[in-house]
Design an enzyme around this catalytic site. Structure first.
Site, PDB file in Angstrom:
ATOM      1  N   SER A 113       0.849  -1.200   0.000  1.00  0.00           N
ATOM      2  CA  SER A 113       0.000   0.000   0.000  1.00  0.00           C
ATOM      3  C   SER A 113       0.879   1.242   0.000  1.00  0.00           C
ATOM      4  O   SER A 113       1.999   1.225   0.520  1.00  0.00           O
ATOM      5  CB  SER A 113      -0.885   0.018   1.244  1.00  0.00           C
ATOM      6  OG  SER A 113      -0.100   0.207   2.407  1.00  0.00           O
ATOM      7  N   ASP A 114       0.363   2.309  -0.590  1.00  0.00           N
ATOM      8  CA  ASP A 114       1.003   3.590  -0.328  1.00  0.00           C
ATOM      9  C   ASP A 114       0.824   3.850   1.178  1.00  0.00           C
ATOM     10  O   ASP A 114       0.009   3.196   1.843  1.00  0.00           O
ATOM     11  CB  ASP A 114       0.391   4.708  -1.181  1.00  0.00           C
ATOM     12  CG  ASP A 114       1.355   5.890  -1.338  1.00  0.00           C
ATOM     13  OD1 ASP A 114       2.281   6.028  -0.505  1.00  0.00           O
ATOM     14  OD2 ASP A 114       1.179   6.690  -2.283  1.00  0.00           O
ATOM     15  N   TRP A 115       1.590   4.783   1.714  1.00  0.00           N
ATOM     16  CA  TRP A 115       1.626   4.953   3.161  1.00  0.00           C
ATOM     17  C   TRP A 115       0.257   5.415   3.700  1.00  0.00           C
ATOM     18  O   TRP A 115      -0.193   6.507   3.401  1.00  0.00           O
ATOM     19  CB  TRP A 115       2.759   5.936   3.523  1.00  0.00           C
ATOM     20  CG  TRP A 115       4.051   5.206   3.820  1.00  0.00           C
ATOM     21  CD1 TRP A 115       4.808   5.341   4.950  1.00  0.00           C
ATOM     22  CD2 TRP A 115       4.728   4.216   3.029  1.00  0.00           C
ATOM     23  NE1 TRP A 115       5.886   4.471   4.903  1.00  0.00           N
ATOM     24  CE2 TRP A 115       5.861   3.773   3.749  1.00  0.00           C
ATOM     25  CE3 TRP A 115       4.470   3.601   1.802  1.00  0.00           C
ATOM     26  CZ2 TRP A 115       6.743   2.787   3.270  1.00  0.00           C
ATOM     27  CZ3 TRP A 115       5.346   2.628   1.316  1.00  0.00           C
ATOM     28  CH2 TRP A 115       6.459   2.241   2.059  1.00  0.00           C
TER      29      TRP A 115
END
Ligand SMILES: *[C@@H]1O[C@H](CO)[C@@H](O)[C@H](O)[C@H]1NC(C)=O
Ligand SMILES: *[C@@H]1O[C@H](CO)[C@@H](O)[C@H](O)[C@H]1NC(C)=O
Ligand SMILES: *[C@@H]1O[C@H](CO)[C@@H](O)[C@H](O)[C@H]1NC(C)=O
Ligand SMILES: *[C@@H]1O[C@H](CO)[C@@H](O)[C@H](O)[C@H]1NC(C)=O
Ligand SMILES: CC(=O)N[C@H]1CO[C@H](CO)[C@@H](O)[C@@H]1O
Length: 736
Positions: A252-254
């Site tokens: 996932s992106d952060w």
């Protein structure tokens, strides 16, 4: 940080002749990974897939080790232009500058140098390269982190960069998947992308990344068709892992993950950073909650096994199980504690800073400079930020020459050679008197320009990631104008100096009409986003030790509305479909100011002898799924050659570009699409052969009904040119 090295002997077969880094095979990697995963219990597997939480490890992303199988906690670090939060690293030119060179070798060398720094620091995963945003919106804040709104150019750049990074032993991460075309409302808006548009534009460079065996892909913050991209089964499982045969893992992106069970079952493989930045253990979506979800059957254990296998297989694939260095730096202590890994990487940084420069205007050959008696240098963009090149956190200001944008896509400058530094060095050799006005004060600029034979005016335009607002720009740019009175500064200089040359550092297109309305503006140097060697690269071109050879990786319009796309406040329905950047200008018959692929040289070139050989047959692809899609999609089905001659007086390089027009049997399509480029370095009088190997993919369109790539029947036009509108040779290719 993981301090002990766990022996892997006896658990995993150790081959004596270790394959060279990055040259692994997926089947061997998966054999090791599934044997290893079989030895782990649920908690250990969940540890491999779950981030430990923000700032809980010494890297920007960390997961737990699995000591029993010799798996160390990996270190994940930004950024697409060098290792962020570290010291002693190179601040490479941004992706968009690499694309502006149109030079596969340089793009590959940049990737290799980044991979060497990654490995040298003991970083396992570098969070780049970027092809999302692709760049459909000229104002898009993060376009400069990626390569080009043309999917072919972006795809080749992805492939070369990934080959470089992974060849040196690092894991690359293709991001942000997918539809992350704007910063505005990125965490809530939906990119509603039609299937054909998805395939022919936004997915295309990701497919090339998968074909290059990229180890990881990062899902983005936005929604796609109403579903968050890190929760989206269609884009993650069906398209990326199914259709494209992606073998690595999706992280996932952060803080882009929004559920425990649904994200797992939709295809997410690694949660980053694990929590929501709060540090509260219960805010970890996976970890204990994923253990419970597997135990109660909400997430099949086979899915968890698959996540862990994908992560481990990628680690084996690039050879990180064998003598990979341990990270010793601390990202949260100014990146201190690691070795200096710069080596000679400034050489490739300078080459790209230089060869990515696009010469837009050069009336009466005002450039290169021939030892002028006096030269005015005007504008703050000529100098390093007086507080130091790293004074602003994540480059969150525009107080000196612009060499990178802002946000997480940055790293620390080890040094910055400003334009003025490099011009001063040359001026002292040439006995050129410099008259300086290194602010954007309009009257001071005019006064300086009055006192010199020629004037160089430096202006810029910045953008970045949306968590930072700089001078009122919340990531995306507010407009396509130069910052801080740039147009007024140019006008003031041009009013008093007949030889005014404008140097522009910009994250993307600007409207240049105001600048061009000054008749004394006789030169425009589009210097891009060049990194630490900016001044040296620029001086090489200004003084003529190298002829400029960059070409625009996007279109520069006469007015913003000409692009036909823009940042939207709510959801984006992608009404323009396939028609972004030059595809739109061509289709709508709009004349740009400087077209896609444009760039002048100090020499001249002629084109001749187009040859087209084709074995292409019409119909859909039929190969079995391999990384990148059907295996036959990437086979060469036509070879095109053309001769390019340097007809001028100095050595220079030409980017000979190949565009195709699909036959009329294909559904509605852009009049021209880039499908090849070859950069030839030629001495005066020398002739070279530009060679293009067209893959089946390059002659196909995506057929929504059959869900296949199809080569249409009929006659394709083949154009070879010096830009998308300066076509020199036209041929054809007939497919039966
Ligand atoms: C899983 O394995 C780890 C490491 O061997 C061990 O510490 C832990 O107790 C195990 N958990 C269960 C539930 O068996
Ligand atoms: C979005 O929805 C449209 C309409 O149902 C569909 O054709 C398209 O494939 C979807 N795109 C993605 C990326 O899911
Ligand atoms: C399974 O466990 C998860 C995590 O605790 C929980 O959210 C979910 O409601 C549980 N499902 C069932 C069917 O018990
Ligand atoms: C990092 O460096 C900056 C600037 O040199 C300094 O102000 C700051 O205190 C440093 N932070 C740490 C954690 O050392
Ligand atoms: C002295 C100076 O130019 N300061 C500027 C630094 O950058 C910030 C943000 O871009 C500006 O607001 C300051 O004016």
């Amino acid at each position: 940080m993981q301090l002990s090295l766990f022996p892997i002997l006896g658990l995993i077969p150790l081959s004596l002749a270790a394959p060279s880094a990055g040259a692994g095979s997926w089947s061997a990697a998966y054999a090791k990974a599934s044997a290893a995963v079989a030895k782990l219990n649920i908690t250990e597997k969940v540890g491999i897939v779950t981030g430990v939480g923000w700032q809980k490890g010494n890297c920007v992303g960390n997961t737990s080790p699995a000591p029993s199988i010799g798996y160390r906690a990996p270190c994940l670090m930004d950024s697409p232009l060098g290792v962020r939060y570290a010291q002693g690293v190179t601040a490479f030119p941004a992706g968009i500058q690499a694309a502006s060179t149109w030079d596969r070798t340089l793009i590959n060398e940049r990737g290799t140098a980044m991979g060497q720094e990654v490995r040298g620091l003991g970083v396992n995963v570098l969070l780049g390269p970027v092809c999302g945003p692709l760049g459909k919106n000229a104002r898009g804040g993060r376009n400069w982190e990626g390569f080009s709104p043309d999917p072919y150019l972006a795809g080749i750049a992805m492939q070369e960069t990934i080959n470089g990074i992974q060849g040196a032993g690092g894991q690359a991460c293709a991001k942000h998947y997918i539809g992350n075309e704007q910063e505005l409302n990125r965490g809530s808006m939906s990119a509603n992308i039609g299937d054909r548009t998805l395939h022919e534009l936004y997915l295309w460079p990701f497919a090339d990344a998968v074909k290059a065996n990229v180890a990881s892909v990062m899902c983005s913050y936005n929604k796609v068709n109403g579903t968050y991209s890190c929760e989206n089964k269609h884009t993650m499982t069906e398209v990326l892992k199914g259709e494209l045969g992606f073998k690595g893992y999706i992280m996932s992106d952060w803080n882009a993950q929004t559920t425990t069970i649904n994200s797992a079952n939709s295809g997410l493989d690694m949660s980053m950073p694990g929590d929501d930045y709060s540090g509260i253990p219960s805010h970890i979506y996976w970890g204990p909650k994923l253990v419970a979800s597997v135990e109660n059957g909400s997430v099949p254990e086979s899915r968890l096994n698959n996540m862990a296998e994908r992560i481990l297989a990628s680690w084996y694939y690039v050879g990180q199980d064998k003598n990979y260095p341990l990270d010793t730096f601390d990202a949260w202590n100014n990146g201190t504690g690691g070795p200096d890994v710069q080596d000679d990487h400034k050489v490739v940084a300078r080459a790209i800073a230089r060869d990515g420069i696009v010469l837009l205007k050069n009336d009466d050959k005002v450039l290169p400079l021939h030892k002028p008696k006096s030269l005015a240098i005007v504008g703050y963009d000529a100098i390093t930020n007086p507080d130091g090149p790293n004074a602003c956190t994540d480059r969150n200001c525009d107080n000196g020459t612009l060499a990178m944008g802002w946000g997480s896509g940055t790293d620390q400058f080890p040094y910055l050679v400003s334009p003025l530094d490099a011009i001063q060095a040359q001026a002292s050799k040439d006995n050129t008197k410099l008259v300086l006005s290194t602010s954007n004060d309009v009257s001071a600029g005019g006064n300086a320009a009055k006192q010199a034979d020629m004037a160089l005016v430096f202006i810029n335009a910045d953008s970045g990631e949306g968590y930072i607002t700089v001078e009122g720009n919340a990531g995306d740019r507010n407009d396509l104008n130069p910052w801080n009175n740039g147009n007024e500064l140019v006008a003031a200089v041009a009013a008093v100096n007949k030889k005014t040359i404008v140097v522009i550092h910009s994250v993307g297109p600007l409207i240049l009409e105001s600048i061009l309305s000054n008749k004394n503006v006789v030169g425009i140097v589009w210097a891009g986003i060049p990194g630490q060697e900016t001044g040296n690269g620029l001086a090489d071109v200004l003084h003529g030790s190298t002829s400029p050879s960059g070409k625009l990786p996007y279109t520069i319009a006469k007015q913003p509305s000409d692009y036909g796309t823009d940042i939207v406040p709510g959801d984006d329905n992608y009404p323009e479909g396939l028609y972004i950047d030059y595809r739109h200008f061509d289709k709508a018959g709009i004349t740009p100011r400087y077209e896609f692929g444009f760039g002048l040289s100090y020499t001249s070139f002629s084109f001749s002898r187009l040859s087209v050989r084709s074995s292409a047959t019409s119909g859909p692809t039929h190969g079995s799924t391999a990384p990148g899609g059907p295996s036959d999609l990437y086979s060469t089905v036509a070879t095109v050659t053309a001769q390019v001659k340097n007809t001028g007086k100095v050595t220079g390089a030409e980017v000979a570009q190949l565009y195709i027009d699909l036959p009329s049997s294909a559904p509605d399509h852009p009049p021209k699409q880039l499908r090849g480029f070859d950069k030839l370095q030629l001495r005066p009088g020398q002739t070279g052969t530009a060679t293009y190997e067209l893959r089946k993919k390059d002659l196909s369109y995506w057929d929504v009904a059959s869900q296949k790539w199809v080569v249409p029947k009929g006659t394709f036009k083949v154009y070879i040119g010096a830009s998308s509108r300066n076509i020199k040779l036209t041929g054809s290719l007939t497919v039966h």
